[in-house]
Design a protein around this motif. Structure first.
Motif, PDB file in Angstrom:
ATOM      1  N   UNK A   1      30.853   4.520   1.956  1.00  0.00           N
ATOM      2  CA  UNK A   1      31.148   3.131   1.660  1.00  0.00           C
ATOM      3  C   UNK A   1      30.067   2.502   0.804  1.00  0.00           C
ATOM      4  N   UNK A   2      30.352   1.317   0.279  1.00  0.00           N
ATOM      5  CA  UNK A   2      29.419   0.553  -0.553  1.00  0.00           C
ATOM      6  C   UNK A   2      28.971  -0.692   0.205  1.00  0.00           C
ATOM      7  N   UNK A   3      27.676  -0.908   0.232  1.00  0.00           N
ATOM      8  CA  UNK A   3      27.044  -2.097   0.817  1.00  0.00           C
ATOM      9  C   UNK A   3      26.598  -2.979  -0.352  1.00  0.00           C
ATOM     10  N   UNK A   4      26.758  -4.307  -0.234  1.00  0.00           N
ATOM     11  CA  UNK A   4      26.376  -5.227  -1.302  1.00  0.00           C
ATOM     12  C   UNK A   4      25.516  -6.332  -0.721  1.00  0.00           C
ATOM     13  N   UNK A   5      24.253  -6.407  -1.141  1.00  0.00           N
ATOM     14  CA  UNK A   5      23.374  -7.508  -0.748  1.00  0.00           C
ATOM     15  C   UNK A   5      23.267  -8.481  -1.919  1.00  0.00           C
ATOM     16  N   UNK A   6      23.803  -9.680  -1.695  1.00  0.00           N
ATOM     17  CA  UNK A   6      23.896 -10.676  -2.762  1.00  0.00           C
ATOM     18  C   UNK A   6      23.722 -12.046  -2.145  1.00  0.00           C
ATOM     19  N   UNK A   7      22.932 -12.907  -2.769  1.00  0.00           N
ATOM     20  CA  UNK A   7      22.706 -14.237  -2.230  1.00  0.00           C
ATOM     21  C   UNK A   7      21.718 -15.003  -3.078  1.00  0.00           C
TER      22      UNK A   7
ATOM     23  N   UNK B   1      35.261   2.256   1.497  1.00  0.00           N
ATOM     24  CA  UNK B   1      35.192   0.905   2.061  1.00  0.00           C
ATOM     25  C   UNK B   1      34.020   0.161   1.452  1.00  0.00           C
ATOM     26  N   UNK B   2      34.098  -1.167   1.499  1.00  0.00           N
ATOM     27  CA  UNK B   2      33.118  -2.036   0.848  1.00  0.00           C
ATOM     28  C   UNK B   2      32.706  -3.125   1.833  1.00  0.00           C
TER      29      UNK B   2
ATOM     30  N   UNK C   1      36.358 -11.373  -3.797  1.00  0.00           N
ATOM     31  CA  UNK C   1      36.157  -9.922  -3.674  1.00  0.00           C
ATOM     32  C   UNK C   1      37.101  -9.330  -2.637  1.00  0.00           C
ATOM     33  N   UNK C   2      37.355 -10.078  -1.572  1.00  0.00           N
ATOM     34  CA  UNK C   2      38.299  -9.610  -0.564  1.00  0.00           C
ATOM     35  C   UNK C   2      39.662  -9.318  -1.190  1.00  0.00           C
ATOM     36  N   UNK C   3      40.148 -10.230  -1.997  1.00  0.00           N
ATOM     37  CA  UNK C   3      41.456 -10.048  -2.639  1.00  0.00           C
ATOM     38  C   UNK C   3      41.457  -8.848  -3.567  1.00  0.00           C
ATOM     39  N   UNK C   4      40.372  -8.686  -4.334  1.00  0.00           N
ATOM     40  CA  UNK C   4      40.295  -7.587  -5.291  1.00  0.00           C
ATOM     41  C   UNK C   4      40.231  -6.238  -4.579  1.00  0.00           C
ATOM     42  N   UNK C   5      39.410  -6.149  -3.545  1.00  0.00           N
ATOM     43  CA  UNK C   5      39.260  -4.879  -2.828  1.00  0.00           C
ATOM     44  C   UNK C   5      40.581  -4.444  -2.205  1.00  0.00           C
TER      45      UNK C   5
END
Length: 418
Positions: free
Chosen positions: A48-54, A123-124, A164-168
């Motif tokens: 899966x991919x983890x994304x840290x963004x803020x 998964x993302x 992002x939820x919609x795109x994934x």
């Protein structure tokens, strides 16, 4: 929103409840929740991919852990961070001022989803809220205390989580053809939130922060965006009883819209990690190096020193594609999933180094994916000498895969286990 147990309207049903837990859902106890079978999709996924963004993506700088910029600026690393801020910002600058520059003006969730699909990830998981408390969605309806500290009020003025939820959810993996699964990271606590600090000062005998902030956020994230995975963090500062963790998870696994496929990690209170959860993370970059009974996950970063993007790291500071693939192979052979983290820039772009690594992994999985996806551990996970790992797939006529991560110097490969 309190946990609402399933309705039991018949005396016979009440009598049978202890014998039929699946018929009525899960009780808010670790014993009950830990007995719930792990949804198959998660074990099959492997990667899966983890994304840290803020807001931390704006300074995108640090000696380590760029996502901890605010805490380090106020803590033991203060002199170095003071100097950085003095040399880059106007006098009187505060961390909250960075939020106005977290604009995500080039954010294209469809492009992100396409990259993740090509990487071979199944998964993302996006940081809905990190320890700084800034919410990447329109959170103030459910949690009024997040006014002016969320992505709709300041910064992007856009629902970053929702987009992002919609795109994934409409994207399929290039390597397996399966729809990508969607997950959300959420920090239970916040470094400098006055309500949290008050509860902490009271020995967590008060619950202002939990009741007005943390729990409404969790219910809101699930109800709005239907994540099939909740990645909890910030757990170690308070007991799980303070967080009412089992109450939320029982609702998530029983009455939420994603109850049948929902999974969660083990970071739900001090001492809970590596003891309770749908799967274990135990620690960052967890790699037991042996077969273990419980499903586990190796969450690691392409930048070995940070989860958030750091501009002060040169190209030599990142893990190589080969190293990451070796990590994936070892993780899967020992029964785990690999959750690989990237840190987007504040403008919403994904730096080229992450593109390079993800596409490289996708190329490898495009050929070798059958030895990774939907496999299980075999009776032997690794050769005693050469770097050879084994996986097993019952659905492929009981096939054992031998994955060689380093060719022997004498050009003689011995598969010891078979």
């Amino acid at each position: 929103m309190p946990f609402q147990p399933a309705m039991r309207t018949h005396a016979l049903l009440v009598f049978l409840t202890p014998l039929l837990p699946f018929a009525f859902g899960w009780d808010p106890t670790w014993e009950s929740l830990d007995s719930r079978p792990l949804p198959k999709w998660y074990d099959d996924s492997k990667f899966g991919i983890f994304i840290h963004w803020g807001v931390f993506s704006v300074p995108s700088w640090g000696n380590f852990s760029g996502e901890w910029f605010w805490q380090q600026w106020q803590g033991s690393q203060a002199p170095a961070y003071d100097e950085f801020v003095r040399s880059t910002e106007k006098p009187g600058f505060a961390y909250a001022d960075y939020a106005r520059r977290f604009r995500a003006e080039l954010y294209d969730p469809n492009e992100w989803s396409d990259l993740f699909a090509r990487s071979g990830a199944q998964y993302v998981v996006l940081t809905g809220k990190h320890h700084e408390g800034y919410c990447l969605w329109d959170s103030k309806a459910a949690t009024p205390l997040t006014w002016n500290w969320n992505a709709m009020d300041v910064g992007p003025r856009r629902d970053l989580v929702g987009d992002l939820s919609s795109a994934i959810k409409k994207t399929k993996s290039v390597t397996t053809g399966k729809a990508l699964r969607w997950g959300i990271y959420h920090s239970l606590y916040e470094w400098f939130n006055p309500l949290f600090l008050a509860d902490q000062a009271n020995g967590f005998n008060t619950s202002l922060f939990r009741d007005q902030k943390t729990m409404p956020e969790l219910y809101d994230l699930v109800n709005q965006y239907e994540p099939e995975l909740i990645w909890s963090d910030g757990h170690e500062v308070a007991p799980d009883s303070y967080w009412r963790a089992t109450e939320f998870l029982a609702w998530y696994a029983t009455n939420s819209s994603v109850a049948k496929t929902a999974v969660w990690n083990d970071r739900w209170g001090a001492g809970i990690d590596c003891n309770h959860g749908a799967y274990y993370t135990c620690m960052d970059r967890y790699q037991p190096g042996k077969l273990v009974e419980k499903k586990w996950e190796n969450a690691l970063t392409i930048d070995p020193g940070s989860w958030g993007f750091r501009r002060n790291v040169n190209g030599l500071g990142y893990l190589s594609t080969e190293h990451i693939i070796h990590q994936l192979v070892e993780t899967v052979a020992f029964g785990g999933n690999m959750l690989l983290n990237i840190g987007p820039a504040a403008d919403g772009t994904i730096p080229a180094v992450f593109w390079d690594r993800l596409l490289g992994i996708g190329d490898w999985l495009g050929i070798n994916g059958p030895a990774i996806y939907s496999t299980t551990t075999w009776k032997v996970a690794q050769n005693q000498t050469d770097e050879v790992y084994y996986t097993f797939k019952e659905s492929a006529k009981n096939t054992v895969f031998a994955i060689v991560t380093r060719w022997p110097e004498d050009d003689v490969l011995v598969l010891q286990a078979p």
